[in-house]
Write a protein that holds these residues in place. Structure first.
Motif, short mmCIF file in Angstrom:
data_model
loop_
_atom_site.label_atom_id
_atom_site.label_comp_id
_atom_site.label_asym_id
_atom_site.label_seq_id
_atom_site.Cartn_x
_atom_site.Cartn_y
_atom_site.Cartn_z
N VAL A 99 47.42 -54.60 11.35
CA VAL A 99 46.93 -53.18 10.98
C VAL A 99 48.30 -52.34 10.88
O VAL A 99 49.07 -52.47 11.84
CB VAL A 99 46.29 -52.85 12.37
N ILE A 100 48.40 -51.59 9.79
CA ILE A 100 49.39 -50.52 9.31
C ILE A 100 48.91 -49.07 9.65
O ILE A 100 48.24 -48.92 8.86
CB ILE A 100 50.05 -51.00 8.31
N SER A 101 49.70 -48.33 10.32
CA SER A 101 49.55 -47.18 10.31
C SER A 101 50.35 -46.23 9.58
O SER A 101 51.55 -46.83 9.24
CB SER A 101 49.42 -46.46 11.65
N PRO A 102 50.34 -45.04 9.05
CA PRO A 102 51.11 -44.47 8.30
C PRO A 102 52.50 -44.05 8.90
O PRO A 102 52.55 -43.87 9.82
CB PRO A 102 50.29 -43.00 7.98
N SER A 103 53.49 -44.16 7.92
CA SER A 103 54.80 -43.75 8.45
C SER A 103 55.05 -42.55 8.19
O SER A 103 56.30 -41.87 8.58
CB SER A 103 55.94 -44.75 7.86
N LEU A 104 54.40 -41.60 7.23
CA LEU A 104 54.55 -40.46 6.85
C LEU A 104 53.03 -39.86 6.53
O LEU A 104 52.60 -40.50 5.65
CB LEU A 104 55.69 -40.27 5.87
N ILE A 105 52.83 -38.64 6.87
CA ILE A 105 51.47 -38.11 6.23
C ILE A 105 52.22 -36.60 5.80
O ILE A 105 52.69 -36.00 6.54
CB ILE A 105 50.40 -37.84 7.53
N VAL A 106 51.90 -36.38 4.48
CA VAL A 106 52.18 -35.06 3.97
C VAL A 106 50.88 -34.12 3.81
O VAL A 106 50.16 -34.77 3.01
CB VAL A 106 53.03 -35.42 2.55
N ALA A 107 50.94 -32.97 4.43
CA ALA A 107 49.82 -32.12 4.67
C ALA A 107 49.99 -30.91 4.21
O ALA A 107 51.00 -30.21 4.78
CB ALA A 107 49.08 -32.44 5.92
N ASP A 108 49.26 -30.44 3.10
CA ASP A 108 49.27 -28.93 3.10
C ASP A 108 48.23 -28.17 3.68
O ASP A 108 47.09 -28.57 3.46
CB ASP A 108 49.31 -28.79 1.36
N PRO A 109 48.71 -27.34 4.65
CA PRO A 109 47.50 -26.65 5.29
C PRO A 109 46.44 -25.96 4.74
O PRO A 109 45.24 -25.97 5.16
CB PRO A 109 48.43 -25.72 6.32
N ALA A 110 46.68 -25.57 3.72
CA ALA A 110 45.75 -24.84 2.72
C ALA A 110 44.83 -25.68 2.17
O ALA A 110 43.65 -25.38 1.68
CB ALA A 110 46.36 -24.21 1.72
N HIS A 111 45.20 -27.25 2.09
CA HIS A 111 44.37 -28.08 1.08
C HIS A 111 43.69 -29.26 2.20
O HIS A 111 43.00 -30.03 1.90
CB HIS A 111 45.19 -28.63 0.22
#
Length: 428
Positions: A99-111
């Motif tokens: 099971v592999i979890s993300p090493s990076l999550i890129v999030a634009d708060p507006a979206h």
């Protein structure tokens, strides 16, 4: 000359098991490790079509003597063991999966507001410069600086969310953006080619100082009569761009001159395109995969790849194997270099064929190490180990009831995006 169709029945797909886990379990383990909570449960499930499902809760707590280790205890037949900060080994009975979890999550708060997320329907990654382009269901095109993957500071890091805002944004299409590609332009800069459900293909320049100007297309191609579903830059010419649409047409565009350079009728509506330096493979709505040699001005091969409409396709770096996924959730790998050998119908030998939940396959891609990444509408992306030993290599922890809509794979790096409005990066 088009090879004859293979009309023989495809082998029945093998049913594979699915591992699912609480999508924010790294946050739970991080809270336990840091002492924010003394103990907490996470859930873990295993299911396989036609068989009984296994659902279990594991209790996370600090080890009695080794305070640098979180212990996961629960059922005697179900376990979850840490391999590194992002990888765990899930076991139930005599079966196991990574099971592999993300090493990076890129999030634009507006979206990426969890209450009202904006669906990312397409995205593209550029390494020089480091940019990400996203397309939304409302036709919005945005550019972001691609952030580096953070180095984890603890053995049990929480989900690494990088909050960001666009360098530039604009309304590129009147409705859903279905495909994005970065390309070099004649002046040495970059453009973003975008395709949409509004039947159009647009070219949007990326300025050196991206933030100084809003994104706006400078060229548009509008010859398609149905939603454009796929784009494929062609290796033999830096300005050549191929588009495919639900009108059953392939159109070749010269991005330098802004003119159409050719058009072909595919065997059916086009669901996806991939170019391997020699030919361009199209995934078609009649379940066939068709290869086009644009320099030879026509189709050179066609074979049946599925029983339902094909929605995703990829070709390995050698050009020998093609993987295709369909709207029925079935994925298959074929040896296209031996098409017609030992078969009067001229078909491509099926090397493997499988399915899991039956959800529409939105993306397939070959990765390094004889692996294939698959993502779809069920929101349960996974990795297949393909070769002498076939099976599920890993399950990628995605969102909470969130479909995968886009995929980018480069070696061991996997990027996924979907209905939650964020991009997730995984390291295989």
């Amino acid at each position: 000359m088009i090879l004859p169709l293979n009309i023989a029945a495809l082998p029945l797909p093998k049913t594979l098991a699915t591992t699912t886990i609480q999508h924010d379990f790294p946050n739970v383990l991080s809270d336990v490790y840091s002492g924010n909570v003394p103990a907490e449960n996470i859930w873990l499930s295993f299911c396989k079509k036609g068989e009984h499902s296994v659902h279990s809760k594991l209790a996370a707590s600090l080890h009695d003597t080794d305070r640098e280790r979180v212990v996961l205890s629960g059922s005697s037949t179900v376990s979850l063991d840490r391999q590194n900060q992002y990888k765990y080994r899930a076991r139930w009975g005599f079966t196991s999966s990574t099971v592999i979890s993300p090493s990076l999550i890129v999030a634009d708060p507006a979206h990426s507001n969890e209450q009202q997320p904006h669906q990312i329907t397409a995205f593209a990654i550029s390494s020089s410069p480091d940019l990400i382009a996203t397309g939304l269901a409302d036709g919005t095109l945005s550019l972001y600086r691609r952030p580096p993957v953070p180095q984890p500071r603890t053995p049990y890091p929480s989900l690494p969310v990088h909050s960001t805002t666009p360098l530039a944004t604009g309304t590129a299409h009147k409705s859903t953006i279905s495909a994005l590609q970065f390309m070099r332009c004649s002046q040495g800069g970059m453009i973003v080619a975008s395709a949409g459900a509004d039947f159009a293909v647009h070219l949007t320049p990326v300025h050196e100082d991206v933030s100084t100007a809003p994104l706006a297309p400078t060229s548009s191609f509008t010859a398609h009569t149905r939603p454009v579903t796929a784009l494929a830059p062609l290796a033999f010419h830096p300005s050549a761009l191929l588009s495919g649409a639900r009108d059953g047409a392939l159109r070749l565009w010269d991005t330098y001159s802004g003119a159409q350079a050719g058009a072909w009728e595919a065997g059916a509506d086009v669901g996806a395109l991939i170019e391997d330096g020699r030919v361009t493979w199209a995934a078609l709505a009649d379940g066939h995969a068709e290869a086009f040699d644009i320099r030879a001005r026509g189709a050179v091969a066609r074979f049946r790849a599925g029983d339902a409409a094909l929605s995703a396709i990829d070709v390995c770096v050698t050009g020998r194997n093609v993987v295709a996924g369909g709207e029925d959730g079935v994925v298959a790998v074929f040896d296209v270099r031996t098409m017609g050998q030992g078969s009067s119908e001229g078909g491509a030998p099926t090397l493997a064929r499988w399915q899991r939940t039956g959800g529409v396959v939105e993306g397939v891609a070959f990765a390094s190490g004889s692996k294939i990444v698959i993502g779809g509408a069920d929101g349960l992306p996974y990795v297949i180990r393909f070769g002498e030993e076939f099976g599920v290599d890993a399950d990628l922890v995605f969102g909470d009831v969130e479909a995968v809509r886009g995929m980018h794979v480069d070696g061991k790096d996997v990027w996924l995006a979907g209905d939650g409005g964020v991009l997730r990066k995984y390291e295989l």
